[in-house]
Design a protein around this motif. Structure first.
Motif, PDB file in Angstrom:
ATOM      1  N   LYS A  94     -25.019  11.687   8.649  1.00 21.22           N
ATOM      2  CA  LYS A  94     -25.069  12.261   9.993  1.00 21.22           C
ATOM      3  C   LYS A  94     -23.820  13.093  10.272  1.00 21.22           C
ATOM      4  O   LYS A  94     -23.903  14.178  10.850  1.00 21.22           O
ATOM      5  N   ALA A  95     -22.660  12.584   9.841  1.00 16.48           N
ATOM      6  CA  ALA A  95     -21.410  13.298  10.080  1.00 16.48           C
ATOM      7  C   ALA A  95     -21.379  14.626   9.334  1.00 16.48           C
ATOM      8  O   ALA A  95     -20.901  15.638   9.865  1.00 16.48           O
ATOM      9  N   VAL A  96     -21.879  14.651   8.104  1.00 18.97           N
ATOM     10  CA  VAL A  96     -21.899  15.897   7.327  1.00 18.97           C
ATOM     11  C   VAL A  96     -22.794  16.924   8.004  1.00 18.97           C
ATOM     12  O   VAL A  96     -22.439  18.108   8.093  1.00 18.97           O
ATOM     13  N   LEU A  97     -23.944  16.493   8.522  1.00 13.93           N
ATOM     14  CA  LEU A  97     -24.837  17.417   9.220  1.00 13.93           C
ATOM     15  C   LEU A  97     -24.169  18.006  10.464  1.00 13.93           C
ATOM     16  O   LEU A  97     -24.296  19.198  10.744  1.00 13.93           O
ATOM     17  N   ILE A  98     -23.465  17.169  11.197  1.00 12.02           N
ATOM     18  CA  ILE A  98     -22.759  17.654  12.383  1.00 12.02           C
ATOM     19  C   ILE A  98     -21.627  18.591  11.979  1.00 12.02           C
ATOM     20  O   ILE A  98     -21.425  19.645  12.585  1.00 12.02           O
ATOM     21  N   ALA A  99     -20.873  18.229  10.937  1.00 15.33           N
ATOM     22  CA  ALA A  99     -19.743  19.050  10.492  1.00 15.33           C
ATOM     23  C   ALA A  99     -20.196  20.424  10.027  1.00 15.33           C
ATOM     24  O   ALA A  99     -19.476  21.415  10.206  1.00 15.33           O
ATOM     25  N   TRP A 148     -12.803  22.546   7.027  1.00 16.88           N
ATOM     26  CA  TRP A 148     -13.749  21.477   6.709  1.00 16.88           C
ATOM     27  C   TRP A 148     -13.185  20.099   7.043  1.00 16.88           C
ATOM     28  O   TRP A 148     -13.886  19.250   7.592  1.00 16.88           O
ATOM     29  N   SER A 149     -11.934  19.858   6.743  1.00 16.43           N
ATOM     30  CA  SER A 149     -11.372  18.530   6.992  1.00 16.43           C
ATOM     31  C   SER A 149     -11.321  18.221   8.490  1.00 16.43           C
ATOM     32  O   SER A 149     -11.598  17.086   8.904  1.00 16.43           O
ATOM     33  N   ILE A 150     -11.018  19.215   9.289  1.00 17.68           N
ATOM     34  CA  ILE A 150     -10.976  19.005  10.742  1.00 17.68           C
ATOM     35  C   ILE A 150     -12.390  18.802  11.281  1.00 17.68           C
ATOM     36  O   ILE A 150     -12.629  17.916  12.104  1.00 17.68           O
ATOM     37  N   ARG A 151     -13.335  19.621  10.789  1.00 22.57           N
ATOM     38  CA  ARG A 151     -14.730  19.471  11.221  1.00 22.57           C
ATOM     39  C   ARG A 151     -15.262  18.093  10.860  1.00 22.57           C
ATOM     40  O   ARG A 151     -15.951  17.446  11.653  1.00 22.57           O
ATOM     41  N   MET A 152     -14.940  17.629   9.656  1.00 17.03           N
ATOM     42  CA  MET A 152     -15.433  16.330   9.211  1.00 17.03           C
ATOM     43  C   MET A 152     -14.817  15.203  10.031  1.00 17.03           C
ATOM     44  O   MET A 152     -15.502  14.234  10.385  1.00 17.03           O
ATOM     45  N   LYS A 153     -13.540  15.301  10.361  1.00 18.05           N
ATOM     46  CA  LYS A 153     -12.888  14.276  11.181  1.00 18.05           C
ATOM     47  C   LYS A 153     -13.533  14.215  12.562  1.00 18.05           C
ATOM     48  O   LYS A 153     -13.819  13.131  13.075  1.00 18.05           O
ATOM     49  N   MET A 154     -13.779  15.378  13.144  1.00 15.68           N
ATOM     50  CA  MET A 154     -14.419  15.411  14.462  1.00 15.68           C
ATOM     51  C   MET A 154     -15.832  14.833  14.397  1.00 15.68           C
ATOM     52  O   MET A 154     -16.233  14.048  15.273  1.00 15.68           O
ATOM     53  N   ALA A 155     -16.571  15.194  13.372  1.00 11.96           N
ATOM     54  CA  ALA A 155     -17.943  14.700  13.223  1.00 11.96           C
ATOM     55  C   ALA A 155     -17.967  13.189  13.002  1.00 11.96           C
ATOM     56  O   ALA A 155     -18.816  12.486  13.564  1.00 11.96           O
ATOM     57  N   ILE A 169     -17.401  11.463  16.295  1.00 17.88           N
ATOM     58  CA  ILE A 169     -18.608  11.510  17.119  1.00 17.88           C
ATOM     59  C   ILE A 169     -19.606  10.448  16.667  1.00 17.88           C
ATOM     60  O   ILE A 169     -20.148   9.684  17.476  1.00 17.88           O
ATOM     61  N   VAL A 170     -19.840  10.375  15.364  1.00 18.27           N
ATOM     62  CA  VAL A 170     -20.830   9.435  14.828  1.00 18.27           C
ATOM     63  C   VAL A 170     -20.377   7.993  15.029  1.00 18.27           C
ATOM     64  O   VAL A 170     -21.176   7.132  15.407  1.00 18.27           O
ATOM     65  N   ILE A 171     -19.111   7.719  14.809  1.00 17.33           N
ATOM     66  CA  ILE A 171     -18.603   6.355  14.962  1.00 17.33           C
ATOM     67  C   ILE A 171     -18.651   5.918  16.421  1.00 17.33           C
ATOM     68  O   ILE A 171     -19.042   4.783  16.732  1.00 17.33           O
TER      69      ILE A 171
END
Length: 80
Positions: A12-17, A24-31, A34-36
């Motif tokens: 789910k996080a990868v899809l949001i990112a 990419w690292s910032i997008r993944m952290k934000m995603a 959100i998911v957590i």
């Protein structure tokens, strides 16, 4: 949280990112945040869940609105 649940959250996080822009690292952290947060909000209200949500930066106002409780209920959970 078991391994399969972790894999689902990561998917789910990868899809949001992928929908976000920037590094990419910032997008993944934000995603992941959100998911957590959404995962914790689906759990029943308890002292541990409140503490984890607060550590993730969720406001008490958002917790109160989501669970439809007042500060008295939150304070009584935190005191016990």
């Amino acid at each position: 949280m078991d391994l399969q649940e972790t894999h689902k959250l990561m998917r789910k996080a990868v899809l949001i990112a992928k929908t976000l822009e920037g590094s990419w690292s910032i997008r993944m952290k934000m995603a992941l945040d959100i998911v957590i947060i959404n995962h914790y909000l689906k759990q029943p209200l308890s002292k541990g869940i409140i503490e984890r949500l607060l550590l993730k930066g969720v406001s008490l106002r958002r917790i109160k609105k989501h669970y439809k409780v007042g500060m008295k209920e939150i304070n009584s959970l935190m005191a016990s």
